[in-house]
Write a protein that holds these residues in place. Structure first.
Motif, PDB file in Angstrom:
ATOM      1  N   GLU A  17       0.823  -1.203   0.000  1.00 46.83           N
ATOM      2  CA  GLU A  17       0.000   0.000   0.000  1.00 46.83           C
ATOM      3  C   GLU A  17       0.861   1.260   0.000  1.00 46.83           C
ATOM      4  O   GLU A  17       0.531   2.254  -0.660  1.00 46.83           O
ATOM      5  CB  GLU A  17      -0.952  -0.001   1.195  1.00 46.83           C
ATOM      6  CG  GLU A  17      -2.029  -1.068   1.130  1.00 46.83           C
ATOM      7  CD  GLU A  17      -2.921  -0.944  -0.095  1.00 46.83           C
ATOM      8  OE1 GLU A  17      -3.212   0.204  -0.516  1.00 46.83           O
ATOM      9  OE2 GLU A  17      -3.327  -1.990  -0.633  1.00 46.83           O
ATOM     10  N   LEU A  21       0.940   4.215  -2.981  1.00 44.76           N
ATOM     11  CA  LEU A  21       0.857   5.655  -2.755  1.00 44.76           C
ATOM     12  C   LEU A  21       2.016   6.374  -3.438  1.00 44.76           C
ATOM     13  O   LEU A  21       1.832   7.446  -4.028  1.00 44.76           O
ATOM     14  CB  LEU A  21       0.870   5.953  -1.249  1.00 44.76           C
ATOM     15  CG  LEU A  21      -0.374   5.543  -0.445  1.00 44.76           C
ATOM     16  CD1 LEU A  21      -0.178   5.864   1.026  1.00 44.76           C
ATOM     17  CD2 LEU A  21      -1.622   6.240  -0.975  1.00 44.76           C
ATOM     18  N   CYS A  67      -1.025  12.258   0.279  1.00 42.99           N
ATOM     19  CA  CYS A  67      -2.226  11.486   0.586  1.00 42.99           C
ATOM     20  C   CYS A  67      -3.058  12.244   1.617  1.00 42.99           C
ATOM     21  O   CYS A  67      -2.591  12.518   2.723  1.00 42.99           O
ATOM     22  CB  CYS A  67      -1.848  10.106   1.132  1.00 42.99           C
ATOM     23  SG  CYS A  67      -3.274   9.100   1.602  1.00 42.99           S
ATOM     24  N   THR A  68      -4.272  12.581   1.254  1.00 45.53           N
ATOM     25  CA  THR A  68      -5.142  13.344   2.148  1.00 45.53           C
ATOM     26  C   THR A  68      -6.274  12.496   2.724  1.00 45.53           C
ATOM     27  O   THR A  68      -7.165  13.027   3.374  1.00 45.53           O
ATOM     28  CB  THR A  68      -5.752  14.541   1.390  1.00 45.53           C
ATOM     29  OG1 THR A  68      -6.468  14.054   0.247  1.00 45.53           O
ATOM     30  CG2 THR A  68      -4.662  15.508   0.931  1.00 45.53           C
ATOM     31  N   GLU A  69      -6.228  11.184   2.483  1.00 45.01           N
ATOM     32  CA  GLU A  69      -7.254  10.285   3.016  1.00 45.01           C
ATOM     33  C   GLU A  69      -6.883   9.908   4.454  1.00 45.01           C
ATOM     34  O   GLU A  69      -6.147   8.950   4.687  1.00 45.01           O
ATOM     35  CB  GLU A  69      -7.365   9.030   2.155  1.00 45.01           C
ATOM     36  CG  GLU A  69      -7.777   9.296   0.721  1.00 45.01           C
ATOM     37  CD  GLU A  69      -7.798   8.021  -0.103  1.00 45.01           C
ATOM     38  OE1 GLU A  69      -8.495   7.065   0.296  1.00 45.01           O
ATOM     39  OE2 GLU A  69      -7.101   7.970  -1.128  1.00 45.01           O
ATOM     40  N   ASP A  70      -7.391  10.674   5.399  1.00 43.86           N
ATOM     41  CA  ASP A  70      -7.009  10.481   6.799  1.00 43.86           C
ATOM     42  C   ASP A  70      -7.327   9.073   7.294  1.00 43.86           C
ATOM     43  O   ASP A  70      -6.536   8.470   8.031  1.00 43.86           O
ATOM     44  CB  ASP A  70      -7.717  11.508   7.688  1.00 43.86           C
ATOM     45  CG  ASP A  70      -7.212  12.929   7.455  1.00 43.86           C
ATOM     46  OD1 ASP A  70      -6.119  13.075   6.873  1.00 43.86           O
ATOM     47  OD2 ASP A  70      -7.912  13.884   7.852  1.00 43.86           O
ATOM     48  N   ALA A  71      -8.486   8.543   6.904  1.00 43.16           N
ATOM     49  CA  ALA A  71      -8.877   7.205   7.368  1.00 43.16           C
ATOM     50  C   ALA A  71      -7.900   6.155   6.856  1.00 43.16           C
ATOM     51  O   ALA A  71      -7.537   5.225   7.584  1.00 43.16           O
ATOM     52  CB  ALA A  71     -10.289   6.876   6.912  1.00 43.16           C
ATOM     53  N   LEU A  72      -7.450   6.302   5.613  1.00 44.44           N
ATOM     54  CA  LEU A  72      -6.485   5.364   5.057  1.00 44.44           C
ATOM     55  C   LEU A  72      -5.152   5.467   5.778  1.00 44.44           C
ATOM     56  O   LEU A  72      -4.546   4.445   6.141  1.00 44.44           O
ATOM     57  CB  LEU A  72      -6.284   5.633   3.562  1.00 44.44           C
ATOM     58  CG  LEU A  72      -5.164   4.843   2.871  1.00 44.44           C
ATOM     59  CD1 LEU A  72      -5.430   3.339   2.952  1.00 44.44           C
ATOM     60  CD2 LEU A  72      -5.021   5.282   1.422  1.00 44.44           C
ATOM     61  N   VAL A 229     -10.958   0.567   5.682  1.00 40.91           N
ATOM     62  CA  VAL A 229     -11.439   1.349   4.538  1.00 40.91           C
ATOM     63  C   VAL A 229     -11.481   0.371   3.367  1.00 40.91           C
ATOM     64  O   VAL A 229     -10.747  -0.616   3.337  1.00 40.91           O
ATOM     65  CB  VAL A 229     -10.523   2.550   4.219  1.00 40.91           C
ATOM     66  CG1 VAL A 229     -10.539   3.565   5.347  1.00 40.91           C
ATOM     67  CG2 VAL A 229      -9.095   2.106   3.932  1.00 40.91           C
ATOM     68  N   SER A 230     -12.347   0.646   2.383  1.00 43.93           N
ATOM     69  CA  SER A 230     -12.554  -0.326   1.317  1.00 43.93           C
ATOM     70  C   SER A 230     -11.276  -0.618   0.531  1.00 43.93           C
ATOM     71  O   SER A 230     -11.094  -1.716   0.008  1.00 43.93           O
ATOM     72  CB  SER A 230     -13.652   0.149   0.366  1.00 43.93           C
ATOM     73  OG  SER A 230     -13.289   1.378  -0.242  1.00 43.93           O
ATOM     74  N   ARG A 231     -10.395   0.349   0.465  1.00 44.01           N
ATOM     75  CA  ARG A 231      -9.132   0.152  -0.249  1.00 44.01           C
ATOM     76  C   ARG A 231      -8.299  -0.960   0.387  1.00 44.01           C
ATOM     77  O   ARG A 231      -7.468  -1.582  -0.269  1.00 44.01           O
ATOM     78  CB  ARG A 231      -8.344   1.454  -0.271  1.00 44.01           C
ATOM     79  CG  ARG A 231      -6.975   1.344  -0.922  1.00 44.01           C
ATOM     80  CD  ARG A 231      -6.387   2.699  -1.166  1.00 44.01           C
ATOM     81  NE  ARG A 231      -4.999   2.607  -1.604  1.00 44.01           N
ATOM     82  CZ  ARG A 231      -4.339   3.580  -2.207  1.00 44.01           C
ATOM     83  NH1 ARG A 231      -4.959   4.720  -2.460  1.00 44.01           N
ATOM     84  NH2 ARG A 231      -3.087   3.438  -2.561  1.00 44.01           N
ATOM     85  N   GLU A 249      -6.884  -3.130  -6.635  1.00 41.71           N
ATOM     86  CA  GLU A 249      -8.216  -2.543  -6.620  1.00 41.71           C
ATOM     87  C   GLU A 249      -9.093  -3.071  -7.754  1.00 41.71           C
ATOM     88  O   GLU A 249     -10.277  -3.350  -7.562  1.00 41.71           O
ATOM     89  CB  GLU A 249      -8.123  -1.016  -6.703  1.00 41.71           C
ATOM     90  CG  GLU A 249      -9.445  -0.295  -6.448  1.00 41.71           C
ATOM     91  CD  GLU A 249     -10.034  -0.595  -5.076  1.00 41.71           C
ATOM     92  OE1 GLU A 249     -11.280  -0.657  -4.977  1.00 41.71           O
ATOM     93  OE2 GLU A 249      -9.268  -0.787  -4.109  1.00 41.71           O
TER      94      GLU A 249
END
Length: 283
Positions: A17, A21, A67-72, A229-231, A249
């Motif tokens: 992962e 990124l 990367c701005t996806e905090d949950a990821l 998270v779905s990713r 994905e």
């Protein structure tokens, strides 16, 4: 950090992962290493999962990769800092690493879905059913080793039977329910076990009847584990060398679409329960 003695699927996934990124922003491993004030060897080890990585470094890498996806990011930090030594570690000298990886994936899943065509799902099997399968598929295997395999399979059920059970749904073909891997009484006990687990809320079970038109998924057995998270979802399918873990994905999207198609061919949970009940009475 020193190289990991045991390279687990979870560690490999974390590295993969982080690599995704990096590649998404077009950085080379050397360029990413320079931004991290590391060298290319360290970056290679991080992305292969052979060395651990700190929460600070994960966040720094995510920042460097915009990367701005905090949950990821927080999910990746949790993967990097997790020090869980689960019950499956007791079987490290007994079973292949892939078996331990499956148990670890199940342990961390937010939900689980099984699609099985020719056998009852492992998480729903009785000891007698599991023993018959292991003994048949491994002729000549000492009883003591068969017993350990059965024990491991039964302990996997903790993920759906424990104090904080993971939501679990299984779609099972009628053929899997009718095959007698042992004898009539074992088959009846297996069906009753499934009904009991449904009654206790441990599982949702859907049955695909053999007379269902338009079902061409005889080779579609798989397990799907939801991530934070779905990713970070994980697909698992049998391969000639054992379980293959799927995290790309595009492949996950295909699995999701296939699961939806297979579900449309199955009975709803209530009709499925009644179907299994009738089968148990027929035996």
């Amino acid at each position: 950090m020193p190289p990991k003695r045991h390279l687990t699927a979870r560690r490999v996934r974390l590295g993969a992962e982080l690599r995704k990124l990096r590649e998404a922003v077009g950085l080379t491993a050397r360029e990413a290493a320079e931004l991290l004030e590391a060298d290319s060897v360290q970056m290679s080890q991080i992305e292969s999962g052979t060395v651990g990585v700190s929460a600070k470094r994960v966040r720094r890498l995510a920042s460097n990769y915009a990367c701005t996806e905090d949950a990821l990011v927080e999910a990746l930090v949790a993967m990097a800092t997790d020090r869980t030594r689960g019950w499956w570690e007791e079987y490290r000298e007994v079973l292949p690493q892939v078996n331990l990886d499956v148990a670890e994936v199940e342990h961390h899943a937010t939900y689980l879905r099984d699609i099985v065509i020719t056998r009852v799902p492992g998480l729903l099997q009785t000891p007698d059913y599991a023993r018959a399968v292991f003994a048949y598929m491994n002729p000549g295997l000492p009883d003591s080793q068969v017993d350990r395999k059965v024990e491991y399979r039964m302990r996997r059920r903790a993920v759906i039977e424990g104090d904080n059970p993971t939501p679990y749904e299984a779609i099972v073909h009628e053929m899997a329910l009718r095959l007698r891997v042992a004898d009539r009484e074992s088959s009846r006990a297996q069906l009753r076990q499934i009904l009991a687990m449904v009654e206790r809320g441990c599982a949702t079970v859907r049955v695909i009847p053999t007379d269902q038109d338009g079902f061409a998924g005889s080779g579609a057995s798989m397990m799907y584990a939801g991530g934070p998270v779905s990713r970070l979802d994980t697909g698992m399918r049998d391969s000639p060398t054992g379980v293959a873990f799927i995290d790309a994905e595009i492949q996950l999207d295909r699995m999701r679409a296939l699961i939806r198609r297979i579900e449309s061919a199955s009975l709803d949970p209530i009709a499925s329960r009644d179907f299994i009940h009738r089968m148990a009475k027929e035996l």
